[in-house]
Design an enzyme around this catalytic site. Sequence first.
Site, PDB file in Angstrom:
ATOM      1  N   THR A   1       0.871  -1.172   0.000  1.00  0.00           N
ATOM      2  CA  THR A   1       0.000   0.000   0.000  1.00  0.00           C
ATOM      3  C   THR A   1       0.909   1.222   0.000  1.00  0.00           C
ATOM      4  O   THR A   1       1.614   1.493   0.969  1.00  0.00           O
ATOM      5  CB  THR A   1      -0.920   0.019   1.222  1.00  0.00           C
ATOM      6  OG1 THR A   1      -1.762  -1.141   1.172  1.00  0.00           O
ATOM      7  CG2 THR A   1      -1.804   1.269   1.212  1.00  0.00           C
TER       8      THR A   1
ATOM      9  N   LYS B   1      -7.303   1.505  -2.831  1.00  0.00           N
ATOM     10  CA  LYS B   1      -6.918   1.068  -1.484  1.00  0.00           C
ATOM     11  C   LYS B   1      -7.103   2.189  -0.470  1.00  0.00           C
ATOM     12  O   LYS B   1      -7.462   1.944   0.688  1.00  0.00           O
ATOM     13  CB  LYS B   1      -5.453   0.596  -1.485  1.00  0.00           C
ATOM     14  CG  LYS B   1      -4.970   0.076  -0.127  1.00  0.00           C
ATOM     15  CD  LYS B   1      -5.754  -1.148   0.343  1.00  0.00           C
ATOM     16  CE  LYS B   1      -5.330  -1.595   1.748  1.00  0.00           C
ATOM     17  NZ  LYS B   1      -4.020  -2.266   1.753  1.00  0.00           N
TER      18      LYS B   1
ATOM     19  N   LYS C   1       0.580   4.945   8.347  1.00  0.00           N
ATOM     20  CA  LYS C   1       1.174   5.323   7.058  1.00  0.00           C
ATOM     21  C   LYS C   1       0.102   5.447   5.983  1.00  0.00           C
ATOM     22  O   LYS C   1       0.075   6.413   5.223  1.00  0.00           O
ATOM     23  CB  LYS C   1       2.221   4.284   6.662  1.00  0.00           C
ATOM     24  CG  LYS C   1       2.822   4.442   5.272  1.00  0.00           C
ATOM     25  CD  LYS C   1       2.166   3.516   4.238  1.00  0.00           C
ATOM     26  CE  LYS C   1       2.399   2.058   4.550  1.00  0.00           C
ATOM     27  NZ  LYS C   1       1.829   1.154   3.496  1.00  0.00           N
TER      28      LYS C   1
END
Length: 294
Positions: free
Chosen positions: A101, A176, A244
């Site tokens: 990701t 995502k 993150k």
Amino acid sequence: MFTPETASVAFIGTGVMGSSMAGHLLAAGYPVTVFTRTKEKAEKLLEHGADWVETPGDAARTSNVIFTMVGYPHDVEEVYFGEQGLFEQAKEGTYFIDMTTSTPTLAIRLYEEAKRRGMYSIDAPVSGGDIGAREARLAIMAGGDEEAFQEVLPLFEKMGTNIVYQGKAGSGQHTKMCNQIAIASNMIGVAEAIVYAENAGLDPENVLKSISTGAAGSWSLSNLAPRIINGNFEPGFYIKHFIKDMKIALEEAAKMGMEAPGLALAKSLYEQLAERGEENSGTQAIYKYWQNQP
């Protein structure tokens, strides 16, 4: 389309999810070469027939399909670029699939660099956590050229059941981000519901029987709430990686002129947990936020 006879697969990064994903490819008969910073994490794969290499570049020289699943965007850059990186060592015609990701911007950069070199790049982050990876039921969201996506689709099908081509390079990463935005606020709701049930003197397991199949139902409620109740905060997905992801999503939202207050709140709560030393716990550890509340 790639088959076990035509694909020489490399898998860079065999952590909580990557190990299971690479294992499914091995079980399907694909030859797999692996690299991870800590070789011990790859021992089970090596026992099942995977080959070990010392650097990502070594893997690139012997493979025509290369999966990467590392921690952070800067890890992706480190693996792909540089004299011993994947791009410099790979052969023309190689297919790269980054399942980290990461940022849509970096996904586009990888795509453009691969195209310049006569190679192919697909951004294909996943959702489903350690359970989905273990059971080959991941959701895989892909961006890049559709022809390249079709070529590697048989390999995706060994890892997931919900595989969707989303569009041009970067589209997988944008999708995502949508996934992480939805999860972020949902995890707060899941934890708050359990804390409320406990404070009301209810049996949380019994409460789940009523609410997990109704309008409140979600993957997190069904899969992570039981872990919370059982005091299991082991990572299916690390808090540090979730922070993150939320940071990336907030930055991308800002670029589009969009506010994301639910996401911002979730990030702030998870950052408080990380400051308490919970960065390596699973995302369900958001429950612990309330443990220190008056």
